[in-house]
Motif scaffolding. Sequence first.
Motif, short mmCIF file in Angstrom:
data_model
loop_
_atom_site.label_atom_id
_atom_site.label_comp_id
_atom_site.label_asym_id
_atom_site.label_seq_id
_atom_site.Cartn_x
_atom_site.Cartn_y
_atom_site.Cartn_z
N MET A 48 0.82 -1.20 0.00
CA MET A 48 0.00 0.00 0.00
C MET A 48 0.85 1.26 0.00
N ALA A 49 2.05 1.19 0.57
CA ALA A 49 2.96 2.34 0.47
C ALA A 49 3.34 2.58 -0.98
N ALA A 50 3.50 1.50 -1.75
CA ALA A 50 3.81 1.65 -3.18
C ALA A 50 2.64 2.28 -3.92
N VAL A 51 1.42 1.81 -3.63
CA VAL A 51 0.23 2.41 -4.26
C VAL A 51 0.13 3.89 -3.89
N THR A 52 0.38 4.20 -2.62
CA THR A 52 0.31 5.59 -2.16
C THR A 52 1.36 6.46 -2.84
N ALA A 53 2.57 5.92 -3.01
CA ALA A 53 3.62 6.68 -3.69
C ALA A 53 3.20 7.03 -5.10
N VAL A 54 2.57 6.10 -5.78
CA VAL A 54 2.12 6.35 -7.15
C VAL A 54 1.00 7.39 -7.18
N MET A 55 0.00 7.21 -6.30
CA MET A 55 -1.15 8.12 -6.31
C MET A 55 -0.76 9.54 -5.88
N LEU A 56 -0.11 9.64 -4.73
CA LEU A 56 0.18 10.97 -4.18
C LEU A 56 1.47 11.57 -4.72
N GLY A 57 2.36 10.73 -5.20
CA GLY A 57 3.60 11.25 -5.76
C GLY A 57 3.45 11.79 -7.16
N LEU A 58 2.42 11.33 -7.89
CA LEU A 58 2.28 11.71 -9.29
C LEU A 58 1.01 12.51 -9.59
N LEU A 59 0.07 12.56 -8.65
CA LEU A 59 -1.17 13.28 -8.88
C LEU A 59 -1.21 14.56 -8.07
N ASP A 60 -1.96 15.54 -8.57
CA ASP A 60 -2.12 16.83 -7.89
C ASP A 60 -3.59 17.07 -7.58
N ALA A 61 -3.83 17.94 -6.62
CA ALA A 61 -5.20 18.37 -6.35
C ALA A 61 -5.81 18.92 -7.64
N GLY A 62 -7.04 18.49 -7.91
CA GLY A 62 -7.70 18.88 -9.15
C GLY A 62 -7.63 17.81 -10.23
N ASP A 63 -6.71 16.86 -10.08
CA ASP A 63 -6.64 15.74 -11.02
C ASP A 63 -7.77 14.76 -10.76
N HIS A 64 -7.99 13.90 -11.73
CA HIS A 64 -8.99 12.84 -11.64
C HIS A 64 -8.32 11.51 -11.97
N VAL A 65 -8.64 10.48 -11.21
CA VAL A 65 -8.09 9.15 -11.46
C VAL A 65 -9.23 8.15 -11.52
N VAL A 66 -9.14 7.22 -12.47
CA VAL A 66 -10.11 6.12 -12.60
C VAL A 66 -9.45 4.86 -12.08
N GLY A 67 -10.19 4.11 -11.26
CA GLY A 67 -9.69 2.84 -10.74
C GLY A 67 -10.58 1.70 -11.15
N GLY A 68 -10.01 0.51 -11.23
CA GLY A 68 -10.82 -0.68 -11.46
C GLY A 68 -11.81 -0.86 -10.33
N ASN A 69 -12.99 -1.34 -10.65
CA ASN A 69 -14.04 -1.43 -9.63
C ASN A 69 -13.93 -2.67 -8.76
N GLN A 70 -12.86 -3.46 -8.93
CA GLN A 70 -12.66 -4.60 -8.05
C GLN A 70 -11.22 -4.64 -7.55
N LEU A 71 -10.74 -3.48 -7.14
CA LEU A 71 -9.40 -3.40 -6.59
C LEU A 71 -9.34 -4.04 -5.20
N TYR A 72 -8.11 -4.28 -4.74
CA TYR A 72 -7.88 -4.69 -3.36
C TYR A 72 -8.59 -3.71 -2.42
N GLY A 73 -9.09 -4.21 -1.30
CA GLY A 73 -9.94 -3.42 -0.43
C GLY A 73 -9.34 -2.11 0.02
N ARG A 74 -8.05 -2.10 0.41
CA ARG A 74 -7.43 -0.86 0.88
C ARG A 74 -7.16 0.10 -0.29
N SER A 75 -6.87 -0.44 -1.47
CA SER A 75 -6.75 0.43 -2.64
C SER A 75 -8.10 1.08 -2.94
#
Length: 399
Positions: free
Chosen positions: A85-112
């Motif tokens: 989850m630290a790796a997922v967080t690094a990707v999400m928060l390290g590369l995205l900015d406020a105002g951005d939009h991200v689409v995720g798969g609807n059957q991701l791991y629960g914490r993702s």
Amino acid sequence: MKKNARGSLVRPDPLPDSASHPVVTPLSPSVVYASETPDMLDDQYEGRLHGYTYSREGHPNADVVAARLDAMEGVSGGIVTGSGMAAVTAVMLGLLDAGDHVVGGNQLYGRSMRLMNEDLPRLGIATTLADPGDAAAVAAALRPETRMLLVEVVSNPTLRVADIEGLAALCRERNILLAVDNTFTTPRGFRPFEHGADIVIHSLTKLLAGHSDVMLGYAVARDPALAEKLRVFAVTTGLTPSPFDCWLAERGMLSFELRFDRAQQTAAILADHLASLPGVTRVIYPLRADHPDHDRAKLLLNGQGCNMVSFELNGGRASANAFTRAADGLSFAPTLGDVGTTLSHPASSSHRVMSPAERKANGLSEGFFRVSVGLEDPDHLKSIFTDAVAAATAVRTDA
């Protein structure tokens, strides 16, 4: 390095030089590394010399593991983090900015899923979930400000197979980053960069380390500039991996391919066996002909079914409890990838934060189990599951 000739200082001299070298990577638990001069420290920080300074910024054991995974994924510049989850967080928060939009798969791991539904919106990053097996559905979820798409190759825990080729084409067309969580499939089953991914994520905790004694993650971007952003964010926010965990993970990775192949062979046998048992209403395994994404799995995974099997009992929580009690010798635990077979019940573990209605919409009933197949003898496993399913069925019959 200056020598301590009199032996009077608390810290000893550096290790003596040797014409030979250790076969096993040394464990390097030191938090700090000494340099000779400020100029040398400048050279290290500015990239003219390679060296270590402070372990939050990197250490030898993490670099050894990252280099091994880089080679497996066919890229360079990956980072090891303190958890998946630290790796997922690094990707999400390290590369995205406020105002951005991200689409995720609807059957991701629960914490993702929780990160997508609760934490990112709180930080000003909008999110939408869509079916990664349907590129048209994902396209409908995109917005002008969409910056990233996060999917799992094989979803956790329903083992649906994403339309990676269609999603990669869509992301190229819209200039969107495609981030792929490759934990279930591993580089042995699938190499995302060869199919258009921009970012790859792993929970090293699982199959790659493989012994349930390590918690680590890994993230890498194809673009060196993005890889550097990931590294800087991880260093700044302290997503640092333990040297000891990295040392253990390297040991586990040495046997990874042998473990993966053995567990995968047994998983296919167990899936067919479960399908034959009265009381089992559904078996999900990518290489079975009745899997909803069977044709895509054959094409995308090159005949690899991997080691995960999911199935559904014809019963509720009482039957689930009876099943785990009767599964003698198997660990009921919310993890996967161990040398031993483990059972997971999403409704009470990974997806417990979802409402009953949300779990139902995702096919996660109280009778739904995920199996991480280990290295046991297949016939022994078949016997255990036969007895456990019978125990679960008896509870339903009595009720």
